[in-house]
Motif scaffolding. Structure first.
Motif, PDB file in Angstrom:
ATOM      1  N   GLU A 100       0.762  -1.268  -0.377  1.00 29.52           N
ATOM      2  CA  GLU A 100       0.059   0.025  -0.292  1.00 29.52           C
ATOM      3  C   GLU A 100       0.669   1.286   0.075  1.00 29.52           C
ATOM      4  OE1 GLU A 100      -4.004   2.055   2.058  1.00 29.52           O
ATOM      5  OE2 GLU A 100      -2.651   0.047   3.141  1.00 29.52           O
ATOM      6  N   GLN A 101       1.960   0.931   0.597  1.00 22.17           N
ATOM      7  CA  GLN A 101       3.099   2.199   0.820  1.00 22.17           C
ATOM      8  C   GLN A 101       3.260   2.490  -1.176  1.00 22.17           C
ATOM      9  OE1 GLN A 101       6.000   1.896   3.655  1.00 22.17           O
ATOM     10  NE2 GLN A 101       6.488   4.206   2.659  1.00 22.17           N
ATOM     11  N   ARG A 102       4.294   1.730  -1.300  1.00 23.07           N
ATOM     12  CA  ARG A 102       4.302   1.633  -3.209  1.00 23.07           C
ATOM     13  C   ARG A 102       3.327   2.217  -3.697  1.00 23.07           C
ATOM     14  NH1 ARG A 102       6.627  -3.573  -1.729  1.00 23.07           N
ATOM     15  NH2 ARG A 102       5.226  -4.681  -2.606  1.00 23.07           N
ATOM     16  N   LEU A 103       2.285   2.003  -3.840  1.00 20.52           N
ATOM     17  CA  LEU A 103       1.074   2.413  -4.525  1.00 20.52           C
ATOM     18  C   LEU A 103       1.388   3.941  -4.266  1.00 20.52           C
ATOM     19  CD1 LEU A 103      -1.179   1.493  -6.740  1.00 20.52           C
ATOM     20  CD2 LEU A 103      -2.868   1.057  -4.151  1.00 20.52           C
ATOM     21  N   ALA A 104       1.044   3.975  -2.503  1.00 20.44           N
ATOM     22  CA  ALA A 104       0.669   5.355  -3.401  1.00 20.44           C
ATOM     23  C   ALA A 104       1.635   6.284  -3.433  1.00 20.44           C
ATOM     24  CB  ALA A 104       0.336   5.708  -0.977  1.00 20.44           C
ATOM     25  N   GLU A 105       3.335   6.082  -3.364  1.00 18.93           N
ATOM     26  CA  GLU A 105       4.031   6.709  -3.762  1.00 18.93           C
ATOM     27  C   GLU A 105       3.951   6.148  -4.964  1.00 18.93           C
ATOM     28  OE1 GLU A 105       7.242   4.391  -2.097  1.00 18.93           O
ATOM     29  OE2 GLU A 105       7.648   5.686   0.132  1.00 18.93           O
ATOM     30  N   GLY A 106       3.831   5.390  -5.516  1.00 21.63           N
ATOM     31  CA  GLY A 106       3.225   5.642  -7.003  1.00 21.63           C
ATOM     32  C   GLY A 106       2.228   6.328  -7.675  1.00 21.63           C
ATOM     33  N   LEU A 107       1.065   6.297  -6.876  1.00 23.18           N
ATOM     34  CA  LEU A 107      -0.146   7.075  -7.043  1.00 23.18           C
ATOM     35  C   LEU A 107       0.681   8.669  -7.210  1.00 23.18           C
ATOM     36  CD1 LEU A 107      -2.523   5.410  -5.671  1.00 23.18           C
ATOM     37  CD2 LEU A 107      -2.165   5.790  -7.999  1.00 23.18           C
ATOM     38  N   ALA A 108       1.449   8.697  -6.531  1.00 20.91           N
ATOM     39  CA  ALA A 108       1.390  10.242  -5.986  1.00 20.91           C
ATOM     40  C   ALA A 108       3.020  10.689  -7.029  1.00 20.91           C
ATOM     41  CB  ALA A 108       2.686  10.669  -4.630  1.00 20.91           C
ATOM     42  N   ALA A 109       3.791   9.901  -7.768  1.00 20.27           N
ATOM     43  CA  ALA A 109       4.582  10.475  -8.627  1.00 20.27           C
ATOM     44  C   ALA A 109       3.824  10.810  -9.562  1.00 20.27           C
ATOM     45  CB  ALA A 109       5.727   9.134  -8.599  1.00 20.27           C
ATOM     46  N   ALA A 110       3.027   9.680  -9.743  1.00 18.28           N
ATOM     47  CA  ALA A 110       1.926   9.739 -11.564  1.00 18.28           C
ATOM     48  C   ALA A 110       1.425  10.917 -11.544  1.00 18.28           C
ATOM     49  CB  ALA A 110       1.068   8.535 -11.736  1.00 18.28           C
ATOM     50  N   ALA A 111       1.196  11.212 -10.812  1.00 18.79           N
ATOM     51  CA  ALA A 111      -0.302  12.747 -10.347  1.00 18.79           C
ATOM     52  C   ALA A 111       1.036  14.131 -10.496  1.00 18.79           C
ATOM     53  CB  ALA A 111      -0.763  12.674  -8.570  1.00 18.79           C
ATOM     54  N   ALA A 112       2.006  13.939  -9.565  1.00 19.58           N
ATOM     55  CA  ALA A 112       3.039  14.274 -10.173  1.00 19.58           C
ATOM     56  C   ALA A 112       3.212  14.378 -11.786  1.00 19.58           C
ATOM     57  CB  ALA A 112       4.145  14.680  -9.124  1.00 19.58           C
ATOM     58  N   ALA A 113       3.633  13.702 -12.735  1.00 15.21           N
ATOM     59  CA  ALA A 113       3.529  13.451 -13.798  1.00 15.21           C
ATOM     60  C   ALA A 113       2.668  14.728 -14.618  1.00 15.21           C
ATOM     61  CB  ALA A 113       4.238  12.300 -14.458  1.00 15.21           C
ATOM     62  N   ARG A 114       1.834  13.903 -14.190  1.00 11.71           N
ATOM     63  CA  ARG A 114       0.130  14.490 -15.372  1.00 11.71           C
ATOM     64  C   ARG A 114       0.533  15.741 -14.719  1.00 11.71           C
ATOM     65  NH1 ARG A 114      -4.337  17.319 -14.561  1.00 11.71           N
ATOM     66  NH2 ARG A 114      -6.214  16.448 -15.754  1.00 11.71           N
ATOM     67  N   GLU A 115       0.368  16.685 -13.899  1.00 11.67           N
ATOM     68  CA  GLU A 115       0.450  17.928 -13.892  1.00 11.67           C
ATOM     69  C   GLU A 115       1.646  18.526 -14.743  1.00 11.67           C
ATOM     70  OE1 GLU A 115      -1.486  20.008 -12.346  1.00 11.67           O
ATOM     71  OE2 GLU A 115      -3.276  17.921 -11.173  1.00 11.67           O
ATOM     72  N   ARG A 116       2.809  18.496 -15.119  1.00 14.65           N
ATOM     73  CA  ARG A 116       3.878  18.389 -15.758  1.00 14.65           C
ATOM     74  C   ARG A 116       3.046  18.236 -17.042  1.00 14.65           C
ATOM     75  NH1 ARG A 116       6.626  16.048 -11.662  1.00 14.65           N
ATOM     76  NH2 ARG A 116       7.244  14.268 -12.964  1.00 14.65           N
ATOM     77  N   ALA A 117       2.929  17.372 -17.356  1.00 12.76           N
ATOM     78  CA  ALA A 117       2.364  16.650 -18.515  1.00 12.76           C
ATOM     79  C   ALA A 117       1.207  18.145 -18.864  1.00 12.76           C
ATOM     80  CB  ALA A 117       1.663  15.036 -18.287  1.00 12.76           C
ATOM     81  N   ALA A 118       0.284  17.839 -18.209  1.00 11.35           N
ATOM     82  CA  ALA A 118      -0.736  18.814 -18.028  1.00 11.35           C
ATOM     83  C   ALA A 118      -0.736  20.543 -18.531  1.00 11.35           C
ATOM     84  CB  ALA A 118      -2.131  18.852 -16.995  1.00 11.35           C
ATOM     85  N   GLY A 119       0.064  21.091 -17.504  1.00  8.73           N
ATOM     86  CA  GLY A 119       0.564  22.440 -17.951  1.00  8.73           C
ATOM     87  C   GLY A 119       1.405  22.136 -19.620  1.00  8.73           C
ATOM     88  N   LEU A 120       1.912  21.359 -20.237  1.00 16.93           N
ATOM     89  CA  LEU A 120       2.335  21.571 -21.181  1.00 16.93           C
ATOM     90  C   LEU A 120       1.519  21.193 -23.015  1.00 16.93           C
ATOM     91  CD1 LEU A 120       5.874  19.628 -20.659  1.00 16.93           C
ATOM     92  CD2 LEU A 120       5.859  21.304 -21.141  1.00 16.93           C
ATOM     93  N   LEU A 121       0.986  20.598 -22.264  1.00 22.08           N
ATOM     94  CA  LEU A 121      -0.684  20.309 -23.287  1.00 22.08           C
ATOM     95  C   LEU A 121      -1.686  21.516 -23.164  1.00 22.08           C
ATOM     96  CD1 LEU A 121      -0.899  16.546 -22.394  1.00 22.08           C
ATOM     97  CD2 LEU A 121      -0.350  17.866 -24.455  1.00 22.08           C
ATOM     98  N   LEU A 122      -1.327  22.360 -22.272  1.00 26.44           N
ATOM     99  CA  LEU A 122      -2.456  23.125 -22.236  1.00 26.44           C
ATOM    100  C   LEU A 122      -2.032  24.547 -23.059  1.00 26.44           C
ATOM    101  CD1 LEU A 122      -4.505  25.188 -21.244  1.00 26.44           C
ATOM    102  CD2 LEU A 122      -3.586  25.914 -19.086  1.00 26.44           C
TER     103      LEU A 122
END
Length: 403
Positions: A303-325
């Protein structure tokens, strides 16, 4: 190699059926007067299934089928002998009675039993011998699985883990293809792979169904309902993610069609989306590990690894969203497809969220408990009575200590 084959359902079923049939024949030789009581091993062979639950249900249906066929043959033998028209009549009556008594897949067994009994001379003696042999075979098959009930949870867990890794490979492949020139052919191949996940899910579902049957009525398993719900809700989540991946592959195929020969995205955007897909794929595997972890300590780590992976994916998503915008402001063509990629990634991350999974688990557990109470109200009453009986002595002991 021995451990691997020992866990194969086909190998285990072959060994179990052989042993049960042999023991049933030996018991019938001892208890029956027939010189060759082959009905007993035949019954055990058909009754013994991979799981205890299916053995119990199969035993009842098969015994009902044989007894019904024997009674029909005994009734017919009082008025008619064996001829072409009586044979057709007894088959018709047997199949009809088989459907009426609801013996399931053993409907032909009613007619088979009736024909075998009707075709002998001493109908009455043979009828009761056949019933006795059938009961012996069913009892041996039932006891065989009661004493040695199999549990197929491991196979289901391995299939869930393998499914998550196939989904991870697909996501990584889609991310690596973002930096290459747009190719409809390569995108169509990935779309085909995404569609093949439906077949993989069907295979995992069959393995999970076998595992669920092995947990029912199994004395070796505690909290069988919880184990079933954990695996089933995990597969449901992966199935939803597989559907989203198929839609994502379709979106990339449409983008490749619109930009054939050119670049799907600039380098910076491609790297950001590639990182998003990679982080999401890691979260998929971590989710599967969490679902299949039996020990509490391993579950907490997963569960800890999943939480860390989701946090990293959410940060990558924000970077991709800014570039796409920023890209949409410069080039608004096909903005709906580029935005769809982010929406599809958001859906996968939302399904993998531990809080979402906890709510699903609680809902399914409540539904499972409610269904068990509605299906077996008397058993629920006995459990409540037993709990109340356990509380009373405890209270009496407490009062005795106070005195």
């Amino acid at each position: 190699m021995i451990r691997r084959y020992a866990r194969e359902p086909a190998v285990v079923q072959t060994l179990r059926a052989t042993a049960a049939a042999t023991l049933a024949y030996a018991a019938a030789l001892w208890l029956s007067e027939e010189p060759a009581p082959l009905t007993a091993p035949l019954t055990a062979l058909l009754v013994v299934q991979v799981t205890l639950y299916s053995t119990l249900t199969t035993s009842v249906r098969r015994v009902n089928a044989v007894v019904a066929g024997v009674l029909i043959a005994s009734a017919f033998s009082l008025w008619v002998g064996l001829s072409w028209w009586s044979l057709g009549l007894i088959i018709l009556a047997s199949l009809t009675v088989g459907y009426l008594v609801r013996v399931g897949e053993f409907v032909p067994e009613v007619a088979i039993s009736a024909m075998l009994v009707l075709g002998v001379t001493r109908v009455a003696d043979t009828a009761w011998d056949r019933v006795l042999e059938t009961l012996i075979g069913a009892a041996v098959g039932l006891l065989f699985n009661v004493l040695l009930p199999p549990v197929w949870v491991g196979d289901a867990e391995e299939s869930i883990d393998e499914l998550s890794r196939r989904m991870r490979r697909l996501l990584l492949d889609m991310g690596e293809g973002l930096s290459a020139p747009a190719s409809v052919t390569r995108s169509a191949v990935r779309l085909h792979e995404a569609r093949r996940l439906d077949n993989d899910i069907a295979q995992v579902d069959a393995s999970l169904q076998q595992a669920e049957d092995s947990l029912r009525l199994n004395p070796r398993v505690r909290e069988a309902l919880l184990n079933r719900v954990v695996l089933r809700t995990g597969l449901d989540t992966l199935e939803i993610c597989a559907v989203v991946l198929r839609v994502m592959a379709r979106t990339l195929t449409d983008l490749a069609t619109a930009r054939e020969g050119g670049r799907l995205f600039p380098d910076e955007v491609s790297r950001a989306l590639d990182e998003l897909f990679a982080r999401t794929s890691d979260a998929l595997v971590s989710f599967a590990v969490l679902v299949t972890s039996e020990v509490s300590e391993s579950a907490r780590e997963a569960e800890q690894r999943l939480a860390e992976g989701l946090a990293a994916a959410a940060a990558a998503r924000e970077r991709a969203a800014g570039l796409l915008l920023a890209r949409v402001h410069r080039d608004p063509r096909h903005w709906q497809l580029e935005g769809a990629l982010l929406a599809e990634a958001d859906r996968v991350l939302a399904e993998l969220d531990p809080e979402h999974r906890s709510r699903r688990l609680l809902e399914e557990l409540d539904r499972g408990v409610r269904e068990q109470r509605e299906k077996h109200p008397h058993l629920d009453g006995l459990r409540q009575w037993a709990r109340s009986r356990r509380r009373v002595p405890h209270g009496r002991r407490a009062r005795a200590r106070d005195r």
